[in-house]
Scaffold this active site. Structure first.
Site, PDB file in Angstrom:
ATOM      1  N   ASP A 100       0.846  -1.194   0.000  1.00  0.00           N
ATOM      2  CA  ASP A 100       0.000   0.000   0.000  1.00  0.00           C
ATOM      3  C   ASP A 100       0.882   1.245   0.000  1.00  0.00           C
ATOM      4  O   ASP A 100       1.869   1.312   0.741  1.00  0.00           O
ATOM      5  CB  ASP A 100      -0.896  -0.006   1.241  1.00  0.00           C
ATOM      6  CG  ASP A 100      -2.053   0.956   1.140  1.00  0.00           C
ATOM      7  OD1 ASP A 100      -1.795   2.174   0.987  1.00  0.00           O
ATOM      8  OD2 ASP A 100      -3.215   0.509   1.214  1.00  0.00           O
ATOM      9  N   LYS A 148      -7.280  14.801  -5.936  1.00  0.00           N
ATOM     10  CA  LYS A 148      -6.352  14.838  -7.066  1.00  0.00           C
ATOM     11  C   LYS A 148      -5.602  16.169  -7.124  1.00  0.00           C
ATOM     12  O   LYS A 148      -4.411  16.203  -7.455  1.00  0.00           O
ATOM     13  CB  LYS A 148      -7.102  14.602  -8.370  1.00  0.00           C
ATOM     14  CG  LYS A 148      -7.700  13.209  -8.522  1.00  0.00           C
ATOM     15  CD  LYS A 148      -6.678  12.085  -8.327  1.00  0.00           C
ATOM     16  CE  LYS A 148      -5.673  12.012  -9.452  1.00  0.00           C
ATOM     17  NZ  LYS A 148      -4.757  10.845  -9.291  1.00  0.00           N
ATOM     18  N   TYR A 196     -13.121  13.445  -4.784  1.00  0.00           N
ATOM     19  CA  TYR A 196     -12.093  12.940  -5.706  1.00  0.00           C
ATOM     20  C   TYR A 196     -11.308  14.096  -6.327  1.00  0.00           C
ATOM     21  O   TYR A 196     -10.068  14.070  -6.348  1.00  0.00           O
ATOM     22  CB  TYR A 196     -12.748  12.097  -6.801  1.00  0.00           C
ATOM     23  CG  TYR A 196     -11.786  11.647  -7.867  1.00  0.00           C
ATOM     24  CD1 TYR A 196     -10.758  10.742  -7.574  1.00  0.00           C
ATOM     25  CD2 TYR A 196     -11.890  12.119  -9.169  1.00  0.00           C
ATOM     26  CE1 TYR A 196      -9.862  10.330  -8.549  1.00  0.00           C
ATOM     27  CE2 TYR A 196     -10.995  11.707 -10.146  1.00  0.00           C
ATOM     28  CZ  TYR A 196      -9.990  10.819  -9.839  1.00  0.00           C
ATOM     29  OH  TYR A 196      -9.100  10.417 -10.810  1.00  0.00           O
TER      30      TYR A 196
END
Length: 371
Positions: free
Chosen positions: A60, A187, A183
């Site tokens: 991860d 980003k 989202y």
């Protein structure tokens, strides 16, 4: 000269094509990927399309030990690891923030201790919110968010203060961000963190704002993947694609081959350091048209179902101005939509496509995220 390059999230759709192209150039490629079940299925196995020459480090990006291991001996990094999906991000807030924001922070702390010669980070067109528009007098203006009352009345298009219709035009990198989803926020955070730390520690860094990427290897069973793949999954399961609003919203669809090529160019171009670039086709298509063309290409011309509904966080029009990427990187989209769809259709019989769109839609509706 051959290099050792790390791709975070490199076992996924875009990363695997980038790995292929880097190998063809003679580089050594290492991938750090957690093989998320939503993307890779419940068995979480190494995907068949990831060629044997790619070294896979399963881990991860939020795990400092896994990141340190993956960075050992690498010359440069492509940071593609992220949770993807506008709708899902609006209720899995902690998960998206953890993977995208915290994962990037962990990677950057490791790069501060082990600097590399280049860093390329995947950003997204979602950070723009609405794209750019032109008034009846020819003035360029940024699109403004549509209010709930307007959307409830199915008045989908944008207008100026006097009520005149605005014409959508290509969106360039200098448009101010308008972060309308978790989202998009994550980003933008990835992008700015990488550029900030890159400048502070002398790591040449470039951010690539991907538009709607499509092609073989997309996770067709993931209801939050790209719209073109979602439509293909619906057709393969004998169901019409579901299209929000009136289907006339316009988007830019770009082949994964072109996206991978743009990433390579960004790494190899010194003048790309510290800058952001749109990565799209430079063309605009309505979502309804895309649904119809996918169906025709598959040979199942089911008429799309126009829902007349709206998802919170969606925008009306946004498509790429790729002029800057052409000028600085020498980027020219090479795959036409026709050729890209033909390649996708040729691959589909070998793909697994469990249709989960209805369940995803019900989840959004239950949470009040569709109108």
């Amino acid at each position: 000269m051959s290099k050792t390059l790390l791709i975070t999230g490199g076992a996924g759709f875009i990363g695997s094509y980038l790995a292929d192209q880097l190998l063809e150039e003679g580089h050594r490629v290492r991938v750090l990927d957690n093989l998320s079940p939503q993307v890779h299925g419940g068995d979480c196995m190494r995907p068949d399309y990831l060629v044997d020459d790619v070294e896979l480090v399963r881990g991860d990006v939020r795990d400092p030990d896994a990141v340190q291991k993956a960075l050992d001996g690498v010359d440069g990094v492509y940071h593609l690891a992220a949770a993807v999906g506008v709708g899902q991000s609006m209720y899995q807030v902690a998960e998206y923030t953890s993977i995208n924001n915290m994962g990037t922070a962990v990677l950057l702390e490791a790069l501060i201790e082990k600097p590399v010669e280049r860093l390329v980070v995947a950003s997204s067109m979602s950070i723009y919110g609405e794209g750019m528009y032109r008034t009846a007098l020819g003035q360029a203006v940024p699109g403004q968010r549509r209010g709930r009352e307007q959307l409830k009345q199915a008045r989908w298009e944008l207008h100026d203060a006097e009520g005149a219709a605005l014409e959508p035009v290509p969106t360039a990198e200098d448009k101010q961000p308008d972060l309308s989803s978790v989202y998009a926020l994550s980003k933008y955070d990835q992008e700015r963190l990488c550029l900030m730390i890159g400048e502070a520690y002398g790591i040449p860094t470039t951010a690539m704002r991907f538009f709607n990427v499509y092609g073989p290897r997309q996770a067709l069973s993931n209801p939050y993947t790209g719209v073109l793949a979602i439509f293909a999954s619906r057709f393969l399961n004998g169901k019409p694609p579901l299209v929000f609003e009136d289907g006339l919203q316009r988007r830019d669809f770009v082949s994964v081959h072109d996206v991978a090529r743009a990433c390579r160019l960004a790494y190899a171009t010194p003048d790309a350091a510290g800058r952001v670039f749109n990565v799209g086709s430079g063309n605009a298509y309505t979502v309804r048209e895309i649904a119809e063309r996918v169906g025709a290409a598959i040979g199942k011309p089911l008429a799309p179902e126009i829902t007349g509904k709206y998802r919170v966080g969606d925008i009306r029009h946004c498509f790429a101005d790729v002029t800057l990427a052409g000028q600085v990187l020498g980027y020219r989209p090479q795959v036409t939509l026709e050729d890209g769809l033909a390649e996708l259709v040729e691959w589909l019989p070998r793909a697994s496509a469990v249709d989960r769109v209805d369940q995803a839609g019900q989840e959004l509706a239950r949470r009040g995220l569709t109108l």
